[in-house]
Design an enzyme around this catalytic site. Structure first.
Site, PDB file in Angstrom:
ATOM      1  N   LYS A  80      49.810 -42.779 -28.915  1.00  0.00           N
ATOM      2  CA  LYS A  80      49.584 -41.450 -28.537  1.00  0.00           C
ATOM      3  C   LYS A  80      50.150 -41.816 -26.994  1.00  0.00           C
ATOM      4  O   LYS A  80      49.845 -41.776 -26.579  1.00  0.00           O
ATOM      5  CB  LYS A  80      48.225 -40.309 -28.272  1.00  0.00           C
ATOM      6  N   GLY A 164      45.596 -17.347 -35.522  1.00  0.00           N
ATOM      7  CA  GLY A 164      46.385 -17.661 -35.031  1.00  0.00           C
ATOM      8  C   GLY A 164      47.429 -18.195 -35.870  1.00  0.00           C
ATOM      9  O   GLY A 164      47.651 -18.654 -36.776  1.00  0.00           O
TER      10      GLY A 164
HETATM   11  P1  NAI Z   1      51.888 -22.350 -32.646  1.00  0.00           P
HETATM   12  O1  NAI Z   1      51.511 -22.380 -30.714  1.00  0.00           O
HETATM   13  O2  NAI Z   1      53.158 -22.253 -32.943  1.00  0.00           O
HETATM   14  O3  NAI Z   1      50.754 -20.967 -33.194  1.00  0.00           O
HETATM   15  C1  NAI Z   1      49.459 -20.875 -32.227  1.00  0.00           C
HETATM   16  C2  NAI Z   1      49.165 -19.766 -32.456  1.00  0.00           C
HETATM   17  O4  NAI Z   1      47.559 -19.221 -32.370  1.00  0.00           O
HETATM   18  C3  NAI Z   1      49.915 -19.096 -31.413  1.00  0.00           C
HETATM   19  O5  NAI Z   1      50.493 -18.249 -32.255  1.00  0.00           O
HETATM   20  C4  NAI Z   1      49.343 -18.091 -30.137  1.00  0.00           C
HETATM   21  O6  NAI Z   1      49.733 -16.974 -30.002  1.00  0.00           O
HETATM   22  C5  NAI Z   1      47.794 -17.909 -30.688  1.00  0.00           C
HETATM   23  N1  NAI Z   1      46.676 -18.359 -30.228  1.00  0.00           N
HETATM   24  C6  NAI Z   1      46.471 -19.181 -29.077  1.00  0.00           C
HETATM   25  N2  NAI Z   1      45.315 -18.887 -28.724  1.00  0.00           N
HETATM   26  C7  NAI Z   1      44.443 -18.389 -29.387  1.00  0.00           C
HETATM   27  C8  NAI Z   1      43.471 -17.572 -29.243  1.00  0.00           C
HETATM   28  N3  NAI Z   1      42.233 -18.161 -28.955  1.00  0.00           N
HETATM   29  N4  NAI Z   1      43.267 -16.869 -30.505  1.00  0.00           N
HETATM   30  C9  NAI Z   1      43.790 -16.786 -31.801  1.00  0.00           C
HETATM   31  N5  NAI Z   1      45.179 -16.222 -31.399  1.00  0.00           N
HETATM   32  C10 NAI Z   1      45.965 -17.948 -30.756  1.00  0.00           C
HETATM   33  O7  NAI Z   1      51.085 -24.192 -33.111  1.00  0.00           O
HETATM   34  P2  NAI Z   1      51.017 -25.185 -34.085  1.00  0.00           P
HETATM   35  O8  NAI Z   1      52.312 -25.713 -34.610  1.00  0.00           O
HETATM   36  O9  NAI Z   1      51.248 -23.320 -35.142  1.00  0.00           O
HETATM   37  O10 NAI Z   1      50.163 -25.116 -33.959  1.00  0.00           O
HETATM   38  C11 NAI Z   1      47.869 -24.664 -33.786  1.00  0.00           C
HETATM   39  C12 NAI Z   1      47.216 -25.610 -34.107  1.00  0.00           C
HETATM   40  O11 NAI Z   1      47.646 -26.938 -35.332  1.00  0.00           O
HETATM   41  C13 NAI Z   1      47.253 -26.549 -33.038  1.00  0.00           C
HETATM   42  O12 NAI Z   1      45.880 -26.713 -32.692  1.00  0.00           O
HETATM   43  C14 NAI Z   1      48.290 -27.559 -32.922  1.00  0.00           C
HETATM   44  O13 NAI Z   1      47.908 -28.762 -32.233  1.00  0.00           O
HETATM   45  C15 NAI Z   1      48.158 -27.546 -34.727  1.00  0.00           C
HETATM   46  N6  NAI Z   1      48.774 -28.510 -35.373  1.00  0.00           N
HETATM   47  C16 NAI Z   1      50.254 -28.338 -35.318  1.00  0.00           C
HETATM   48  C17 NAI Z   1      50.608 -29.430 -36.643  1.00  0.00           C
HETATM   49  C18 NAI Z   1      52.379 -28.534 -36.401  1.00  0.00           C
HETATM   50  O14 NAI Z   1      52.633 -29.357 -37.144  1.00  0.00           O
HETATM   51  N7  NAI Z   1      52.836 -27.677 -35.963  1.00  0.00           N
HETATM   52  C19 NAI Z   1      50.490 -30.644 -36.674  1.00  0.00           C
HETATM   53  C20 NAI Z   1      49.171 -31.176 -36.629  1.00  0.00           C
HETATM   54  C21 NAI Z   1      48.390 -29.862 -35.507  1.00  0.00           C
END
Ligand code: NAI
Length: 326
Positions: A80, A164
């Site tokens: 990382k 989310g």
């Molecule tokens: P993203 O940023 O595209 O989506 C996150 C969503 O959660 C956004 O729509 C945001 O508005 C919403 N959000 C933020 N705080 C919130 C809250 N308190 N309550 C409700 N909704 C809230 O992120 P993504 O890529 O979908 O990732 C989501 C999670 O999964 C993160 O923790 C990320 O580290 C993890 N992750 C993502 C991967 C990927 O392939 N994108 C891979 C492995 C882990």
């Protein structure tokens, strides 16, 4: 010319750790385990109060990546990078390029990708300096992995609560909904496509599965008693705040698919592509379900939290690979 000043740090249990001065910013690169000559893990860019906090984050995240990579059946370890968010007046692109040059010099021992705070512009800067960058568009694979884990552990589900609706939560919600499952969702942005609840109320939703797909640390002493589900399985990293909270879930009889298993889809795609093994992606994604099932079953039989069982299997595997001289 993008300048890099490198200092090698000796950290017990880690193969390679570096402190870098990249342009006007400081970064840490932690390669927890270089197995079979390679490690995989993203680049996080965020504000940290101190260098010690940034290093601590890089170390913890790289160890989690080693576990995720080996559990996903990939012959490699985890790494990382964290960049302490450059302040005003610092050329961010030059800093990212400088990190890219350093990663290039590692000669493939570390293959990086995006993580929190890493933007499209950062990606462009990075790719101009190194070939060791994972492919893009991996979030759909993460959603696919969450889904297969959920189905294997929970069996048939009627109602899923998703926290989310971002790059992972949205496709997950769509696939579930298309297959006849009731989806209840929240986001800090307006939710229009699914039954919506305010973000603060998502923990109270009666459902089969609670799928955290937003930020980490959301399941804690306050929220766990409110859950009305039988399984937690989502995309978010570290959704359970502390080890005590893992036990809290366990004591409530709520099963938990550890995040290092459920959200491994992007790692599978990124690492398999980097290893020129695209033909193994589908099988590796499909294997997430049976692995989640096995870990939860062993945990139930042993009366242990599933998280503990997953860490044990992963650490044994890392140990075996090291013993094989990989
Ligand atoms: P993203 O940023 O595209 O989506 C996150 C969503 O959660 C956004 O729509 C945001 O508005 C919403 N959000 C933020 N705080 C919130 C809250 N308190 N309550 C409700 N909704 C809230 O992120 P993504 O890529 O979908 O990732 C989501 C999670 O999964 C993160 O923790 C990320 O580290 C993890 N992750 C993502 C991967 C990927 O392939 N994108 C891979 C492995 C882990």
């Amino acid at each position: 010319m993008d300048s890099v000043r490198t200092e090698r740090l000796i950290v017990d249990g880690y193969d390679e750790v570096y402190r870098l001065e990249i342009g006007g910013a400081v970064a840490f690169v932690a390669l927890h385990a270089v197995l079979a000559g390679r490690s995989f893990g993203g680049i996080r860019i965020r504000q940290y109060s101190t260098e010690a906090d940034a290093l601590g984050d890089a170390l913890a995240l790289s160890r989690a990546m080693s576990r995720k990579v080996v559990l996903a059946g990939i012959r490699g370890g985890g790494g990382k990078s964290v960049i302490m968010e450059p302040g005003v007046g610092v050329d961010r692109a030059a800093s990212v390029r400088a990190l890219g040059l350093f990663i290039e010099e590692l000669g493939g021992r570390y293959c990086c990708g995006p993580d929190m705070g890493f933007t499209r512009a950062d990606d462009d800067a990075l790719r101009s300096a190194t070939q060791y960058v994972a492919c893009e568009g991996m979030s759909a694979a993460t959603a696919q992995g969450v889904l297969t884990a959920m189905r294997h552990v929970a069996g048939p589900v009627e109602r899923v609560a998703i926290q989310g609706l971002g790059a992972v939560g949205q496709p997950l919600a769509e696939i579930l909904s298309d297959s006849g499952v009731d989806v209840v969702a929240c986001d800090v942005r307006p939710v229009t496509d699914f039954e919506a609840v305010p973000a603060a109320d998502i923990f109270d939703v009666e459902c089969d599965v609670f799928a955290p797909c937003a930020v980490g640390g959301v399941l804690n002493a306050t929220t766990i008693p409110r859950l009305r589900c039988r399984l937690v399985c989502g995309g978010a990293n570290n959704p359970v705040a502390t080890d005590e909270d893992v036990i809290r879930l366990h004591e409530r009889g709520i099963q938990y698919v550890p995040d290092i298993i459920s959200n491994a889809g992007a790692t599978v795609v990124g690492a398999s592509t980097a290893l020129k093994e695209p033909h193994l992606i589908e099988a590796r994604l499909a294997a997430i379900g049976p692995l989640a099932e096995e870990v939860c079953r062993k945990a139930t039989e042993a009366g242990l939290p599933s998280h503990e069982v997953a860490l044990q299997i992963a650490d044994d595997r890392i140990h075996e690979l090291r013993a094989e001289g990989l």
